[in-house]
Design a protein around this motif. Structure first.
Motif, PDB file in Angstrom:
ATOM      1  N   GLN A 271     107.664 -36.089 111.762  1.00 55.67           N
ATOM      2  CA  GLN A 271     107.398 -37.176 112.700  1.00 55.67           C
ATOM      3  C   GLN A 271     107.160 -38.505 111.987  1.00 55.67           C
ATOM      4  O   GLN A 271     106.553 -39.425 112.532  1.00 55.67           O
ATOM      5  N   ASP A 272     107.665 -38.579 110.736  1.00 54.39           N
ATOM      6  CA  ASP A 272     107.666 -39.861 110.014  1.00 54.39           C
ATOM      7  C   ASP A 272     106.272 -40.446 109.796  1.00 54.39           C
ATOM      8  O   ASP A 272     106.115 -41.669 109.775  1.00 54.39           O
ATOM      9  N   VAL A 273     105.288 -39.602 109.633  1.00 54.52           N
ATOM     10  CA  VAL A 273     103.931 -40.081 109.358  1.00 54.52           C
ATOM     11  C   VAL A 273     103.858 -40.533 107.899  1.00 54.52           C
ATOM     12  O   VAL A 273     104.131 -39.748 106.986  1.00 54.52           O
ATOM     13  N   THR A 274     103.513 -41.783 107.675  1.00 55.74           N
ATOM     14  CA  THR A 274     103.442 -42.309 106.314  1.00 55.74           C
ATOM     15  C   THR A 274     102.231 -41.738 105.588  1.00 55.74           C
ATOM     16  O   THR A 274     101.302 -41.213 106.212  1.00 55.74           O
ATOM     17  N   GLN A 275     102.220 -41.882 104.282  1.00 58.91           N
ATOM     18  CA  GLN A 275     101.085 -41.383 103.510  1.00 58.91           C
ATOM     19  C   GLN A 275      99.794 -42.111 103.878  1.00 58.91           C
ATOM     20  O   GLN A 275      98.704 -41.507 103.892  1.00 58.91           O
ATOM     21  N   GLU A 276      99.897 -43.401 104.206  1.00 59.60           N
ATOM     22  CA  GLU A 276      98.714 -44.163 104.595  1.00 59.60           C
ATOM     23  C   GLU A 276      98.162 -43.676 105.931  1.00 59.60           C
ATOM     24  O   GLU A 276      96.940 -43.516 106.095  1.00 59.60           O
ATOM     25  N   GLU A 277      99.062 -43.430 106.893  1.00 59.57           N
ATOM     26  CA  GLU A 277      98.631 -42.906 108.189  1.00 59.57           C
ATOM     27  C   GLU A 277      98.033 -41.510 108.030  1.00 59.57           C
ATOM     28  O   GLU A 277      97.014 -41.185 108.663  1.00 59.57           O
ATOM     29  N   TYR A 278      98.653 -40.706 107.186  1.00 61.25           N
ATOM     30  CA  TYR A 278      98.172 -39.348 106.960  1.00 61.25           C
ATOM     31  C   TYR A 278      96.737 -39.377 106.412  1.00 61.25           C
ATOM     32  O   TYR A 278      95.865 -38.635 106.878  1.00 61.25           O
ATOM     33  N   LYS A 279      96.488 -40.254 105.460  1.00 57.68           N
ATOM     34  CA  LYS A 279      95.161 -40.321 104.841  1.00 57.68           C
ATOM     35  C   LYS A 279      94.095 -40.729 105.856  1.00 57.68           C
ATOM     36  O   LYS A 279      93.021 -40.113 105.930  1.00 57.68           O
ATOM     37  N   VAL A 280      94.367 -41.760 106.653  1.00 56.29           N
ATOM     38  CA  VAL A 280      93.390 -42.228 107.634  1.00 56.29           C
ATOM     39  C   VAL A 280      93.100 -41.151 108.673  1.00 56.29           C
ATOM     40  O   VAL A 280      91.941 -40.914 109.039  1.00 56.29           O
ATOM     41  N   ARG A 281      94.152 -40.477 109.143  1.00 58.43           N
ATOM     42  CA  ARG A 281      93.962 -39.439 110.160  1.00 58.43           C
ATOM     43  C   ARG A 281      93.183 -38.255 109.606  1.00 58.43           C
ATOM     44  O   ARG A 281      92.314 -37.696 110.285  1.00 58.43           O
ATOM     45  N   LEU A 282      93.496 -37.877 108.381  1.00 55.30           N
ATOM     46  CA  LEU A 282      92.770 -36.775 107.765  1.00 55.30           C
ATOM     47  C   LEU A 282      91.305 -37.159 107.544  1.00 55.30           C
ATOM     48  O   LEU A 282      90.396 -36.355 107.800  1.00 55.30           O
ATOM     49  N   GLN A 283      91.069 -38.375 107.100  1.00 54.07           N
ATOM     50  CA  GLN A 283      89.694 -38.832 106.880  1.00 54.07           C
ATOM     51  C   GLN A 283      88.915 -38.832 108.194  1.00 54.07           C
ATOM     52  O   GLN A 283      87.743 -38.422 108.234  1.00 54.07           O
ATOM     53  N   THR A 317     109.301 -35.767  98.464  1.00 50.72           N
ATOM     54  CA  THR A 317     108.538 -36.914  97.970  1.00 50.72           C
ATOM     55  C   THR A 317     107.332 -37.189  98.863  1.00 50.72           C
ATOM     56  O   THR A 317     106.224 -37.449  98.371  1.00 50.72           O
ATOM     57  N   LEU A 318     107.545 -37.109 100.174  1.00 54.00           N
ATOM     58  CA  LEU A 318     106.443 -37.354 101.106  1.00 54.00           C
ATOM     59  C   LEU A 318     105.353 -36.298 100.945  1.00 54.00           C
ATOM     60  O   LEU A 318     104.158 -36.618 101.007  1.00 54.00           O
ATOM     61  N   SER A 319     105.756 -35.048 100.708  1.00 55.94           N
ATOM     62  CA  SER A 319     104.759 -33.987 100.513  1.00 55.94           C
ATOM     63  C   SER A 319     103.916 -34.261  99.272  1.00 55.94           C
ATOM     64  O   SER A 319     102.703 -34.019  99.258  1.00 55.94           O
ATOM     65  N   GLN A 320     104.539 -34.775  98.237  1.00 57.31           N
ATOM     66  CA  GLN A 320     103.806 -35.122  97.015  1.00 57.31           C
ATOM     67  C   GLN A 320     102.832 -36.272  97.274  1.00 57.31           C
ATOM     68  O   GLN A 320     101.703 -36.280  96.765  1.00 57.31           O
ATOM     69  N   ARG A 321     103.262 -37.221  98.083  1.00 57.96           N
ATOM     70  CA  ARG A 321     102.394 -38.350  98.422  1.00 57.96           C
ATOM     71  C   ARG A 321     101.201 -37.885  99.257  1.00 57.96           C
ATOM     72  O   ARG A 321     100.066 -38.350  99.058  1.00 57.96           O
ATOM     73  N   TYR A 322     101.454 -36.974 100.201  1.00 59.86           N
ATOM     74  CA  TYR A 322     100.351 -36.426 100.996  1.00 59.86           C
ATOM     75  C   TYR A 322      99.327 -35.736 100.091  1.00 59.86           C
ATOM     76  O   TYR A 322      98.118 -35.905 100.253  1.00 59.86           O
ATOM     77  N   ALA A 323      99.826 -34.923  99.159  1.00 60.75           N
ATOM     78  CA  ALA A 323      98.928 -34.202  98.252  1.00 60.75           C
ATOM     79  C   ALA A 323      98.071 -35.182  97.461  1.00 60.75           C
ATOM     80  O   ALA A 323      96.869 -34.952  97.235  1.00 60.75           O
ATOM     81  N   SER A 324      98.671 -36.292  97.046  1.00 59.59           N
ATOM     82  CA  SER A 324      97.921 -37.318  96.309  1.00 59.59           C
ATOM     83  C   SER A 324      96.846 -37.955  97.192  1.00 59.59           C
ATOM     84  O   SER A 324      95.746 -38.259  96.718  1.00 59.59           O
ATOM     85  N   GLN A 325      97.165 -38.146  98.471  1.00 58.35           N
ATOM     86  CA  GLN A 325      96.181 -38.729  99.387  1.00 58.35           C
ATOM     87  C   GLN A 325      94.983 -37.808  99.583  1.00 58.35           C
ATOM     88  O   GLN A 325      93.834 -38.268  99.662  1.00 58.35           O
ATOM     89  N   VAL A 326      95.242 -36.501  99.673  1.00 60.28           N
ATOM     90  CA  VAL A 326      94.134 -35.543  99.818  1.00 60.28           C
ATOM     91  C   VAL A 326      93.251 -35.590  98.573  1.00 60.28           C
ATOM     92  O   VAL A 326      92.012 -35.591  98.665  1.00 60.28           O
ATOM     93  N   LEU A 327      93.875 -35.640  97.408  1.00 58.66           N
ATOM     94  CA  LEU A 327      93.113 -35.707  96.163  1.00 58.66           C
ATOM     95  C   LEU A 327      92.320 -37.012  96.089  1.00 58.66           C
ATOM     96  O   LEU A 327      91.150 -37.018  95.663  1.00 58.66           O
TER      97      LEU A 327
END
Length: 337
Positions: A271-283, A317-327
């Protein structure tokens, strides 16, 4: 006079035939339009369709959108499956899906990088396999190369605890977006090893996530690893972080959990969720968990290699970015202590 009458009849007939032919053309066009293919944009559903669908690039993904706030959070438990259990390895195009049993023909000790199996015909270099070690845990390893029935493992994934000759090995992925049943055992065992030192016995755990929780495998295995715990499975196939945020107040507080396990990534890619959006939503979701007095246990992203976002970013690439955001979230929360 008769000739004129006959000529009139002929002309009238010609007009009638022309009109009929025009009507048939309109009807033919209507039939063509009524049978034209319709492009259906996939949307998340409770029956796990979204997790199993692969975007072929002909449709436009439905963009997951929700309000989220980067509220302050306290430290949480992180399960680093992306670079831990899976070593960043997604499903390999061409590998056999389902559940493929193999048999080890020679003992393998901890630290070994070569496994001898009864057959390697259905295996391909780069794919993940699962094995049941002598310590009774399930582990995953990457095949680096194949020579006859000898499998050389990637140096990042050597044998952990030894494997006995005659023991079964299996492929890990059922299809590009999910492990098979034994793969889920490895996923659950890795989660147990990542959390056991921090978990209180006899507590209530809520599994809040997508099909990696709702499909058979994870819940059953984690329940065996935590036999005194109460496991409440709130996984729904197709869910994104937006969905988890939306149903949190309905599904979680009433269970009075001590721990809430959070897992969402693949449907967010779709659904094209960017890494920045993913981080805020997870937080935001972690803050909700902590607001009810529970501890968040957060899985990072699963690697995926079967497509791209509408902006051309590969899912891997997006999966790697998500993993970095979680870290990053994990380290930022530690810094607040």
């Amino acid at each position: 006079m008769n000739r004129l009458f006959m000529l009139g009849l002929i002309i009238a007939s010609m007009f009638t035939l022309a009109a009929c032919h025009h009507d048939n053309d309109d009807d033919s066009d209507n039939k063509k339009h009524s049978h034209a293919p319709t492009i259906i944009i996939p949307t998340p559903s409770d029956d796990d369709k979204k997790d199993d669908e692969v975007d072929d690039g002909e449709g436009t993904p439905v963009i997951a959108d929700c309000e989220a706030t980067a509220n302050p959070i306290e430290p949480f438990i992180r399960v680093g499956t992306h670079y831990g259990l899976l070593a960043g390895q997604p499903h390999v195009t061409g590998e056999t899906g389902g559940l493929l049993p193999l048999t080890l023909t020679t003992d393998a000790a901890a630290g070994d990088l070569v496994l001898e199996v009864d057959s390697s015909v259905s295996l391909v270099p780069g794919q993940l396999i699962t094995y049941h070690a002598v310590n009774f845990d399930y582990y995953a390893a990457i095949i680096s190369s194949i020579d006859g029935n000898l499998l050389t493992l990637d140096e990042r994934t050597p044998v952990v605890s030894g494997i006995t000759s005659g023991q079964k090995l299996w492929n890990f992925y059922d299809e590009p977006t999910h492990p098979n049943l034994v793969g889920f055992n490895a996923f659950a065992d890795y989660a147990y090893r990542s959390t056991a030192s921090s978990i209180e016995a006899g507590a209530t755990h809520v599994l809040l996530g997508d099909s990696w929780f709702s499909l058979p495998g994870f819940e059953e295995r984690i329940s065996l690893r935590y036999p005194q715990a109460t496991i409440v499975n709130k996984g729904i196939g197709g869910n994104t972080l937006c969905d988890l945020l939306d149903r949190f107040d309905t599904d979680v507080p009433s269970e009075t959990p001590k721990y809430v396990w959070i897992n969402s990534s693949i449907n967010d890619y779709y659904q094209d969720v960017t890494q920045e959006e993913y981080k805020v939503r997870l937080q935001d979701l972690i803050s909700k968990v902590q607001a009810i007095g529970a501890t968040a246990i957060v899985f990072d992203s699963a690697p995926l290699n079967n497509g791209n976002t509408t902006d051309g970013v590969s899912y891997l690439t997006l999966s790697q970015r998500y993993a970095s955001q979680v870290l990053d979230l994990y380290n930022e929360a530690l810094d607040t202590e």
